[in-house]
Design a protein around this motif. Structure first.
Motif, PDB file in Angstrom:
ATOM      1  N   LEU A   1       4.709  15.765  -3.614  1.00 19.18           N
ATOM      2  CA  LEU A   1       4.203  16.480  -2.450  1.00 19.18           C
ATOM      3  C   LEU A   1       3.896  15.466  -1.356  1.00 19.18           C
ATOM      4  O   LEU A   1       3.072  14.567  -1.549  1.00 19.18           O
ATOM      5  CB  LEU A   1       2.960  17.277  -2.822  1.00 19.18           C
ATOM      6  CG  LEU A   1       3.131  18.333  -3.916  1.00 19.18           C
ATOM      7  CD1 LEU A   1       1.807  19.040  -4.190  1.00 19.18           C
ATOM      8  CD2 LEU A   1       4.206  19.348  -3.536  1.00 19.18           C
ATOM      9  N   LEU A   2       4.556  15.619  -0.205  1.00 28.02           N
ATOM     10  CA  LEU A   2       4.431  14.661   0.882  1.00 28.02           C
ATOM     11  C   LEU A   2       3.886  15.342   2.128  1.00 28.02           C
ATOM     12  O   LEU A   2       4.196  16.514   2.386  1.00 28.02           O
ATOM     13  CB  LEU A   2       5.806  14.054   1.202  1.00 28.02           C
ATOM     14  CG  LEU A   2       6.544  13.394   0.036  1.00 28.02           C
ATOM     15  CD1 LEU A   2       7.976  13.067   0.443  1.00 28.02           C
ATOM     16  CD2 LEU A   2       5.811  12.133  -0.409  1.00 28.02           C
TER      17      LEU A   2
ATOM     18  N   GLU B   1      11.539   9.895   4.020  1.00 33.31           N
ATOM     19  CA  GLU B   1      12.505   8.792   3.996  1.00 33.31           C
ATOM     20  C   GLU B   1      12.010   7.648   3.125  1.00 33.31           C
ATOM     21  O   GLU B   1      12.769   7.056   2.342  1.00 33.31           O
ATOM     22  CB  GLU B   1      12.766   8.300   5.420  1.00 33.31           C
ATOM     23  CG  GLU B   1      13.533   9.277   6.283  1.00 33.31           C
ATOM     24  CD  GLU B   1      13.577   8.874   7.738  1.00 33.31           C
ATOM     25  OE1 GLU B   1      14.523   9.279   8.431  1.00 33.31           O
ATOM     26  OE2 GLU B   1      12.652   8.147   8.199  1.00 33.31           O
ATOM     27  N   LEU B   2      10.739   7.312   3.265  1.00 29.77           N
ATOM     28  CA  LEU B   2      10.164   6.241   2.443  1.00 29.77           C
ATOM     29  C   LEU B   2      10.202   6.613   0.967  1.00 29.77           C
ATOM     30  O   LEU B   2      10.495   5.772   0.108  1.00 29.77           O
ATOM     31  CB  LEU B   2       8.729   5.966   2.892  1.00 29.77           C
ATOM     32  CG  LEU B   2       8.554   5.395   4.296  1.00 29.77           C
ATOM     33  CD1 LEU B   2       7.084   5.436   4.719  1.00 29.77           C
ATOM     34  CD2 LEU B   2       9.077   3.967   4.385  1.00 29.77           C
ATOM     35  N   ALA B   3       9.917   7.872   0.669  1.00 27.61           N
ATOM     36  CA  ALA B   3       9.929   8.321  -0.724  1.00 27.61           C
ATOM     37  C   ALA B   3      11.331   8.244  -1.312  1.00 27.61           C
ATOM     38  O   ALA B   3      11.510   7.826  -2.469  1.00 27.61           O
ATOM     39  CB  ALA B   3       9.387   9.745  -0.813  1.00 27.61           C
ATOM     40  N   ARG B   4      12.332   8.648  -0.550  1.00 30.82           N
ATOM     41  CA  ARG B   4      13.710   8.570  -1.050  1.00 30.82           C
ATOM     42  C   ARG B   4      14.107   7.122  -1.332  1.00 30.82           C
ATOM     43  O   ARG B   4      14.769   6.829  -2.335  1.00 30.82           O
ATOM     44  CB  ARG B   4      14.660   9.216  -0.050  1.00 30.82           C
ATOM     45  CG  ARG B   4      14.509  10.737   0.059  1.00 30.82           C
ATOM     46  CD  ARG B   4      15.588  11.343   0.926  1.00 30.82           C
ATOM     47  NE  ARG B   4      15.309  12.766   1.160  1.00 30.82           N
ATOM     48  CZ  ARG B   4      14.772  13.246   2.277  1.00 30.82           C
ATOM     49  NH1 ARG B   4      14.476  12.418   3.281  1.00 30.82           N
ATOM     50  NH2 ARG B   4      14.537  14.530   2.404  1.00 30.82           N
ATOM     51  N   SER B   5      13.707   6.229  -0.450  1.00 24.60           N
ATOM     52  CA  SER B   5      14.009   4.808  -0.663  1.00 24.60           C
ATOM     53  C   SER B   5      13.335   4.304  -1.925  1.00 24.60           C
ATOM     54  O   SER B   5      13.936   3.552  -2.718  1.00 24.60           O
ATOM     55  CB  SER B   5      13.559   3.984   0.548  1.00 24.60           C
ATOM     56  OG  SER B   5      14.312   4.312   1.688  1.00 24.60           O
ATOM     57  N   TYR B   6      12.093   4.706  -2.142  1.00 27.58           N
ATOM     58  CA  TYR B   6      11.372   4.290  -3.348  1.00 27.58           C
ATOM     59  C   TYR B   6      12.043   4.833  -4.608  1.00 27.58           C
ATOM     60  O   TYR B   6      12.221   4.101  -5.600  1.00 27.58           O
ATOM     61  CB  TYR B   6       9.924   4.764  -3.278  1.00 27.58           C
ATOM     62  CG  TYR B   6       9.248   4.821  -4.622  1.00 27.58           C
ATOM     63  CD1 TYR B   6       8.982   3.655  -5.330  1.00 27.58           C
ATOM     64  CD2 TYR B   6       8.926   6.047  -5.204  1.00 27.58           C
ATOM     65  CE1 TYR B   6       8.395   3.705  -6.586  1.00 27.58           C
ATOM     66  CE2 TYR B   6       8.340   6.105  -6.454  1.00 27.58           C
ATOM     67  CZ  TYR B   6       8.078   4.928  -7.145  1.00 27.58           C
ATOM     68  OH  TYR B   6       7.503   4.981  -8.381  1.00 27.58           O
TER      69      TYR B   6
ATOM     70  N   LEU C   1       0.828  -1.205   0.000  1.00 21.19           N
ATOM     71  CA  LEU C   1       0.000   0.000   0.000  1.00 21.19           C
ATOM     72  C   LEU C   1       0.859   1.249   0.000  1.00 21.19           C
ATOM     73  O   LEU C   1       0.559   2.223  -0.714  1.00 21.19           O
ATOM     74  CB  LEU C   1      -0.918  -0.008   1.224  1.00 21.19           C
ATOM     75  CG  LEU C   1      -1.816   1.224   1.379  1.00 21.19           C
ATOM     76  CD1 LEU C   1      -2.775   1.337   0.202  1.00 21.19           C
ATOM     77  CD2 LEU C   1      -2.585   1.170   2.695  1.00 21.19           C
ATOM     78  N   VAL C   2       1.935   1.253   0.783  1.00 18.53           N
ATOM     79  CA  VAL C   2       2.829   2.411   0.817  1.00 18.53           C
ATOM     80  C   VAL C   2       3.466   2.622  -0.562  1.00 18.53           C
ATOM     81  O   VAL C   2       3.558   3.747  -1.056  1.00 18.53           O
ATOM     82  CB  VAL C   2       3.904   2.232   1.899  1.00 18.53           C
ATOM     83  CG1 VAL C   2       4.898   3.391   1.869  1.00 18.53           C
ATOM     84  CG2 VAL C   2       3.258   2.139   3.279  1.00 18.53           C
ATOM     85  N   LEU C   3       3.880   1.530  -1.189  1.00 16.15           N
ATOM     86  CA  LEU C   3       4.449   1.633  -2.536  1.00 16.15           C
ATOM     87  C   LEU C   3       3.433   2.206  -3.509  1.00 16.15           C
ATOM     88  O   LEU C   3       3.751   3.088  -4.319  1.00 16.15           O
ATOM     89  CB  LEU C   3       4.918   0.257  -3.011  1.00 16.15           C
ATOM     90  CG  LEU C   3       5.387   0.167  -4.462  1.00 16.15           C
ATOM     91  CD1 LEU C   3       6.555   1.113  -4.728  1.00 16.15           C
ATOM     92  CD2 LEU C   3       5.763  -1.271  -4.817  1.00 16.15           C
TER      93      LEU C   3
ATOM     94  N   GLY D   1       1.826   6.817  -6.904  1.00 17.89           N
ATOM     95  CA  GLY D   1       0.876   7.853  -7.304  1.00 17.89           C
ATOM     96  C   GLY D   1       1.419   9.251  -7.088  1.00 17.89           C
ATOM     97  O   GLY D   1       1.271  10.139  -7.939  1.00 17.89           O
ATOM     98  N   LEU D   2       2.086   9.461  -5.942  1.00 17.52           N
ATOM     99  CA  LEU D   2       2.643  10.776  -5.639  1.00 17.52           C
ATOM    100  C   LEU D   2       3.799  11.140  -6.559  1.00 17.52           C
ATOM    101  O   LEU D   2       4.108  12.316  -6.740  1.00 17.52           O
ATOM    102  CB  LEU D   2       3.117  10.808  -4.176  1.00 17.52           C
ATOM    103  CG  LEU D   2       2.028  10.727  -3.111  1.00 17.52           C
ATOM    104  CD1 LEU D   2       2.648  10.585  -1.729  1.00 17.52           C
ATOM    105  CD2 LEU D   2       1.116  11.953  -3.163  1.00 17.52           C
ATOM    106  N   ALA D   3       4.448  10.124  -7.153  1.00 19.35           N
ATOM    107  CA  ALA D   3       5.609  10.365  -8.011  1.00 19.35           C
ATOM    108  C   ALA D   3       5.233  10.639  -9.457  1.00 19.35           C
ATOM    109  O   ALA D   3       6.118  10.857 -10.290  1.00 19.35           O
ATOM    110  CB  ALA D   3       6.559   9.169  -7.944  1.00 19.35           C
ATOM    111  N   LYS D   4       3.962  10.653  -9.800  1.00 18.06           N
ATOM    112  CA  LYS D   4       3.578  10.913 -11.194  1.00 18.06           C
ATOM    113  C   LYS D   4       3.955  12.319 -11.656  1.00 18.06           C
ATOM    114  O   LYS D   4       4.476  12.494 -12.752  1.00 18.06           O
ATOM    115  CB  LYS D   4       2.081  10.645 -11.374  1.00 18.06           C
ATOM    116  CG  LYS D   4       1.731   9.160 -11.332  1.00 18.06           C
ATOM    117  CD  LYS D   4       0.243   8.926 -11.529  1.00 18.06           C
ATOM    118  CE  LYS D   4      -0.060   7.429 -11.507  1.00 18.06           C
ATOM    119  NZ  LYS D   4      -1.509   7.151 -11.673  1.00 18.06           N
ATOM    120  N   PRO D   5       3.718  13.369 -10.845  1.00 17.18           N
ATOM    121  CA  PRO D   5       4.208  14.697 -11.241  1.00 17.18           C
ATOM    122  C   PRO D   5       5.720  14.800 -11.026  1.00 17.18           C
ATOM    123  O   PRO D   5       6.314  13.966 -10.337  1.00 17.18           O
ATOM    124  CB  PRO D   5       3.456  15.651 -10.295  1.00 17.18           C
ATOM    125  CG  PRO D   5       2.405  14.829  -9.633  1.00 17.18           C
ATOM    126  CD  PRO D   5       2.897  13.430  -9.627  1.00 17.18           C
TER     127      PRO D   5
END
Length: 249
Positions: free
Chosen positions: A147-148, A191-196, A132-134, A139-143
């Protein structure tokens, strides 16, 4: 041999629950809208549902219907009562009684329905699954700019670990509410976003944004976290490495 019915048995959680039970030699009935012989829409029920619950030793309720969770639970409980099912298990989310998110409120309402059903029950609350986090981060990485939510953390859990715990509970006696399951680490969304981004090879600018409202305040306070129940072992980075490896993609 024990016979277990798993609702939502073809889903992200239900499938590994079924796999674990079968691997241990138990009979599994899979209930899903498009999976015969028990292709049932739980919001409507019907004769196939009565056949599915007849004679089972336990029902593991993994179905997750964003609009219709309470209707599905009500239909399942009524069928389970008619069949005399001795054990009903439900998986919920940590913080459903603390964070005023609409979806959380629905899950909490289903918890109450099961507790008040007259059927012996077991309730397990878990943190959000890695999957779910992925999905959220994708979705947030499409633009070009991600924005977090500022100052919001999460404690993601590997779904197969939750599945193993559910399978174990299904084979035991009704236990009421058991200990929550959180992932091994509490991480900020940045942090999660950077890892992704590292794992997926993408490049995005991260911007943390404060949000209004009670839901955001509840998340910022960590109402959905269980730092004292960090029982998961697989980290988000390990999950990503597997998911984005050549054989895992």
């Amino acid at each position: 041999m024990t016979t277990i019915l798993v609702t939502g048995g073809t889903g992200t959680l239900g499938r590994p629950v079924c796999d674990r039970l079968r691997a241990d030699g138990h009979e599994v009935r899979v209930l899903s809208r498009h999976s015969p012989p028990y292709a049932v829409d739980l919001r409507r029920g019907g004769p196939l549902l009565d056949r599915a619950v007849d004679g089972v030793d336990a029902v593991v309720h993994c179905t997750n219907i964003r609009r219709g969770d309470k209707d599905a639970a009500r239909t399942l409980i009524e069928a389970a009562r008619r069949a005399g099912v001795p054990h009903l298990l439900y998986i919920s989310i940590i913080g459903v009684d603390r964070v005023p998110l609409g979806y959380f409120r629905t899950k909490y309402a289903v918890e109450r329905m099961i507790r008040e059903s007259g059927i012996e029950w077991t309730l397990l609350r878990t943190a959000h699954f890695h999957d779910l986090v992925l999905q959220l981060l994708q979705g947030l990485a499409k633009p070009p700019v991600m924005l977090l939510p500022k100052d919001v953390r999460d404690q993601p859990l590997e779904v197969t670990e939750a599945a193993a715990r559910l399978a174990q509970l299904a084979l035991g006696p009704p236990a009421g509410r058991v200990g929550d399951m959180g992932g091994p680490e509490i991480r900020t969304f940045a942090e999660l976003a950077r890892s992704y981004l590292r794992a997926s090879g993408r490049n995005r600018r991260l911007v943390e944004v404060p949000l209004p409202g009670r839901v955001y305040r509840g998340l910022r306070r960590g109402g959905h976290l269980a730092p004292d129940r960090a029982v998961g072992r697989v980290t988000f980075e390990e999950f990503l490495a597997e998911r984005f490896s050549p054989h895992g993609a």
